[in-house]
Write an enzyme that holds these catalytic residues in place. Sequence first.
Site, PDB file in Angstrom:
ATOM      1  N   GLU A   1       0.834  -1.203   0.000  1.00  0.00           N
ATOM      2  CA  GLU A   1       0.000   0.000   0.000  1.00  0.00           C
ATOM      3  C   GLU A   1       0.873   1.260   0.000  1.00  0.00           C
ATOM      4  O   GLU A   1       1.887   1.337   0.690  1.00  0.00           O
ATOM      5  CB  GLU A   1      -0.876  -0.013   1.249  1.00  0.00           C
ATOM      6  CG  GLU A   1      -1.774   1.199   1.417  1.00  0.00           C
ATOM      7  CD  GLU A   1      -2.502   1.218   2.758  1.00  0.00           C
ATOM      8  OE1 GLU A   1      -3.533   1.912   2.844  1.00  0.00           O
ATOM      9  OE2 GLU A   1      -2.045   0.550   3.711  1.00  0.00           O
TER      10      GLU A   1
ATOM     11  N   LYS B   1     -10.285   2.824  -1.426  1.00  0.00           N
ATOM     12  CA  LYS B   1     -10.353   2.134  -0.138  1.00  0.00           C
ATOM     13  C   LYS B   1     -11.647   2.470   0.592  1.00  0.00           C
ATOM     14  O   LYS B   1     -11.980   3.638   0.794  1.00  0.00           O
ATOM     15  CB  LYS B   1      -9.140   2.526   0.694  1.00  0.00           C
ATOM     16  CG  LYS B   1      -8.996   1.814   2.020  1.00  0.00           C
ATOM     17  CD  LYS B   1      -7.648   2.199   2.652  1.00  0.00           C
ATOM     18  CE  LYS B   1      -7.398   1.538   3.978  1.00  0.00           C
ATOM     19  NZ  LYS B   1      -6.050   1.869   4.502  1.00  0.00           N
TER      20      LYS B   1
ATOM     21  N   CYS C   1      -5.549  -2.633   2.769  1.00  0.00           N
ATOM     22  CA  CYS C   1      -5.186  -2.606   4.189  1.00  0.00           C
ATOM     23  C   CYS C   1      -6.382  -2.819   5.127  1.00  0.00           C
ATOM     24  O   CYS C   1      -6.836  -3.940   5.281  1.00  0.00           O
ATOM     25  CB  CYS C   1      -4.413  -1.336   4.503  1.00  0.00           C
ATOM     26  SG  CYS C   1      -3.416  -1.490   6.011  1.00  0.00           S
TER      27      CYS C   1
END
Length: 283
Positions: free
Chosen positions: A46, A119, A156
């Site tokens: 990431e 995200k 993540c």
Amino acid sequence: MNPADDVTLAAVQCALPGPLHANLSKVEALVREAARRGAAVVLPPELFEGPYFCAEEKDEFFAWAKPAEGHPTIARFSGLAKELGVAIPVSFFERSGHTYYNSLAMIDVDGRVMGVYRKSHIPDGPGYEEKFYFRPGDTGFRAWRAKPAALGVGICWDQWFPEAARAMLLAGADVLLYPTAIGSEPGNPSLDTRDLWRRAMLGHAVSNVAPLVAANRVGNENGQVFYGSSFIANQRGEILAELSRDEEGVAVATVDLAAVRRERAAWGFFRDRRPDLYGALTT
């Protein structure tokens, strides 16, 4: 095992302290190494363009964000993907108008950008002050039908949510990919989340009968120590390849997607789902 059904996956793991050109060169070299070892899908960590800037709330870092269209890092890795014939999910800090996202561009083996995922789950806590920088994603979960495989990619904090993994499978993914930046907890130095982090994702692999790749960074960035431990697991949650807490390199493993699909059908998880009972999940 039919070679036509095999797909070789790779996770890139390295220290990423910056500057930009050094980080990009290091990741590119490791993508090349993975391709030499036969990988068709190569996952970098990431936000690999620089150090993990979200450890602190500093408005100067907003200058690092760029629009997806014409993004130089995406363009560089598009060229690399085409040259090597590999698919590369590229994590980047996106600016879209007056809003900012933690985003990922999915690049297929021909260098084509298939689209962008933003995200969905944004963490907030000591050392991970992402809500200061990023708006929650508005793309929904995606399954990219890249040439090597149908790829679901979460970023993540997304990797802790079973709903995200299931949504990607329902969209058609055969493989789950999670680029990440995770390590020590500045607010609780005695807490080591490495094993919890792995177990959460191995559960996604088992309950969705899907191979999974997690790619993390390593190194000490101003006292925050990223614990690496990148890995590739099969659809049974068995770790096929892994890296240590501090080494730089690539983890590479091959899975048989035809066998994965047979096992997924045989387990019946998707046959026996009861979405009519899951209303509580949307409240």
